[in-house]
Scaffold this motif. Sequence first.
Motif, PDB file in Angstrom:
ATOM      1  N   ALA A  23       0.942  -1.121  -0.024  1.00  0.00           N
ATOM      2  CA  ALA A  23      -0.037  -0.017   0.028  1.00  0.00           C
ATOM      3  C   ALA A  23       0.934   1.263  -0.017  1.00  0.00           C
ATOM      4  CB  ALA A  23      -0.989   0.150   1.280  1.00  0.00           C
ATOM      5  N   LEU A  24       2.011   1.351   0.722  1.00  0.00           N
ATOM      6  CA  LEU A  24       2.546   2.489   0.959  1.00  0.00           C
ATOM      7  C   LEU A  24       4.015   2.287   0.148  1.00  0.00           C
ATOM      8  CD1 LEU A  24       1.931   3.802   4.453  1.00  0.00           C
ATOM      9  CD2 LEU A  24       1.173   4.432   2.373  1.00  0.00           C
ATOM     10  N   SER A  52       5.615   7.300   1.031  1.00  0.00           N
ATOM     11  CA  SER A  52       4.717   8.547   1.187  1.00  0.00           C
ATOM     12  C   SER A  52       5.211   9.371   2.092  1.00  0.00           C
ATOM     13  CB  SER A  52       3.271   7.889   1.605  1.00  0.00           C
ATOM     14  OG  SER A  52       3.223   8.058   2.942  1.00  0.00           O
ATOM     15  N   GLY A 112      -3.143   4.924  -1.133  1.00  0.00           N
ATOM     16  CA  GLY A 112      -2.363   4.987   0.063  1.00  0.00           C
ATOM     17  C   GLY A 112      -2.824   6.170   0.748  1.00  0.00           C
ATOM     18  N   GLU A 130      -4.201   4.839   4.292  1.00  0.00           N
ATOM     19  CA  GLU A 130      -2.971   3.969   4.758  1.00  0.00           C
ATOM     20  C   GLU A 130      -1.961   4.984   5.428  1.00  0.00           C
ATOM     21  OE1 GLU A 130      -4.440   3.359   2.015  1.00  0.00           O
ATOM     22  OE2 GLU A 130      -4.940   1.350   1.791  1.00  0.00           O
ATOM     23  N   GLY A 143       0.934   4.633  -3.502  1.00  0.00           N
ATOM     24  CA  GLY A 143       1.273   4.738  -2.376  1.00  0.00           C
ATOM     25  C   GLY A 143       2.628   5.706  -2.025  1.00  0.00           C
TER      26      GLY A 143
END
Lengths: 511, 330
Positions: free
Chosen positions: A275-276, A279, A298, A301, A478
């Motif tokens: 997901a990331l 970031s 993301g 998240e 992400g």
Amino acid sequence: MADAPLLQMRGIDKSFAGVPALTGVDLSVPAGEVRALIGQNGAGKSTLIKVLTGVHRRDAGQVELDGRPVDFGSVHEAQRAGVATIYQEVNLVPYRSLAENVCIGRAPRRFGLLDWRAINAEARERLAALDVHVDVTRPLHEFPIATQQMTAIARALSFDARLVVMDEPTSSLAEHEVGVLLDVVRRLRDSGVAVVFVSHRLDELYAVCDTITVLRDGRCVADAPLAELSKYEVVSAMLGRALTESERRGRHVGAARAAGAPTVLEARDLHRPPALNGSSVSVRRGEVVGLAGLLGSGRSETARALFGADPVTGGEMRLAGEPVAFSSPRDAIRAGLGFNSEDRKADGIVPDLSVRENLTLALLPRLTRRGVVDRGRQQEIVDRFVARLGIRMASPDQPVRELSGGNQQKVLLARWLCTDPRLLILDEPTRGIDVGAKQEIAELVDELADDGLSVLLVSSELEELINGCDRVVVLRDGETVRELAGADISEDAIVQAMAEGSAGAGEHGDA
Amino acid sequence: MTAPVHVAPRPRLGRVLQQQGALIALVVLVVFGALRYGEQFATGFNIQSLLADDAKYALVALGMTFVIMTGGIDLSVGSVAALGGVVAAQLSGAGLLPAMLAALGVGAAVGLANGVLVARYGLAPFLVTLATLLVARGLALQLADARSAVADPASGFQDFGRWSLLGIPVSFWIVLVLFAAGALALHATDFGRHVLATGGNEDAARLMGLPVDRTKVAVYVLSGTLAGAAGAFLGAQTGSVDAAAGQGWELTAIAAVVVGGTLLTGGVGSVFGTLVGVLLLQLIFNLIVFENGRGVIEISSYWESVIRGAFLLAVVLLQVRLTRRRAAPT
């Protein structure tokens, strides 16, 4: 390619309890074609897929498969007709073997009993065809998600599927696994199977799809060969924005005022695959920072990682310049963070408790003396915040469930505010509340920031980001791809960044 | 295997303990009993009475195994056994076969009601079977006029309880045959696989196009029918069935199923494990009787419950640990 499309859906209507979810939607896919299906949350993608695969019955419209009208009453019927579906979450049975998951329902038999030798052999063969070489007698849950997803595909293909529907099959896969899956999609297409491919990752769509259907608010807003649409046009169609620059009312003081203020929270290069993937976001004192991105980019998240709700595998966080690592929301709260989750029903309010109790829930430990709640102080705090936020209710003893969505949201805001946080993370604070209340919440956030509160605003609504934020950080897959400040914040710039990343954009703003 | 294996099989100690722990404990206790209490313990009569006693619990537990494997529970089995036993005893004048069939029919009917309420109306199995527990008990009391239903001594009904083959009661042979059939059904028929798929992931089973509702109805009918049979066995053994009989059988059965390695959450289970579980729990009781018989120390029969309970807790703890490990990301 056949002359008549393999799948032809025309004028599909479907409503739930009187609320239309689909209105006159068309979708056609010829054999040997991959069609992308894209749309925001609630645009109707899932409903359309469920109508196609026999989970829901349509209210109106026709579905033709191979030129013959069909009306599937169950998943089983759709399967038998050659329509197979691969769901976002792997929908198989975790404790059973790969072989059983591939073959159950149509397993080979000998003397009336299941022939395990043949079952295992068939599963091994089918998985090998997808380039998966594993021990098929081991239970599914022992394998990585990618293998589980491949098992689902092997199962789908074992029904001699002519149409394969993939509903966000890549959302839980790592990058190299996505590559394998896209190869499988191409091979399916080359062997004459029609594929409907749902994904929010534009790069994947462009890598594998021939045509695209864009849904918005239950209607079909674009239907074209993918090569004719740019990513920018796809995102614009999805979000339903005219491509003109809207007037930016903006925050009155804006970036200029916050520019000199100290940074409250800074996160750099957060990782939590898939997901990331790097970031970064920072928030200064008294600043409202927007977090923008498509579904699956993301946003939530990142917010959860900042709040310590999910562990990260890489990156660093600083609170007022000091390195921190929250291992749980409790740590984050103690450090002065607040988090208003996206789903206020599930994670926020306690519906049957009163406004008073809901509002002071987080504060109770500090309001009690020898285990008894100090009612006087509680009342004082409730009165103050009810007045401050303009919460409309009959009395503080009214159950929260009786309040409107907007007022429930205000109660939640108040719950955090009375703990006197330094930074408040708001995940989709105006989802599901009416326009008037939206405006009130926006104004409230604005005022709170003026009083020195830092706010991180996660939103999928461009207007909210453009009008309410000093800075906007745009995420894509992400990763932070763009940071816009002050006058640079525009629909155009945000959409551009969501669709294409930082390409063509300037330096990341450092305002 | 011809294909290269990328994920190595991992026969963990925990898995072995969960699957075979009950069997290991059973063997250890039998050896212990034979060494400590000698000939007496090992004599045919002890085994025979032990097995005859076990037969009815085993039947109930067999049905319960299938119900639990679908992720359900059947609390009504004890009452259904009482109802089936009362009906069988009252009809015993008509002969062994009609009496038995009547008991089976009554059990199947209650099971059908359970299954339809659970599968078609989506009610919680715990509540549905709690309700039918009360209903079946009430009917049994009503039929027997709140006393015992006495079997017709002139009929062949009670002979059934006395038949034995190779020194083992016929009732227990029947149990063995049924368990073998149950194990085969679980391993090698669509029904068995549907049971495990339903319990393992009901949504997935539906989306796979499996007959989830039909499978659920079937396991409750199976459970009810076997409970009815257990009641008839009781009647044949003792010559009468108290309308209050069978109380707590559901808990004994659940305990045996869980001790046998079936996950209470469904999706994983073993038919023979359940049989081992039944034998093990009964053996603990038997050992206590023998220990008291030596007259050295006095163990109250209440301790039997304590020991069984401790056993159950240990098994559940082990299961939870295994399940947690499975749920962890791989």
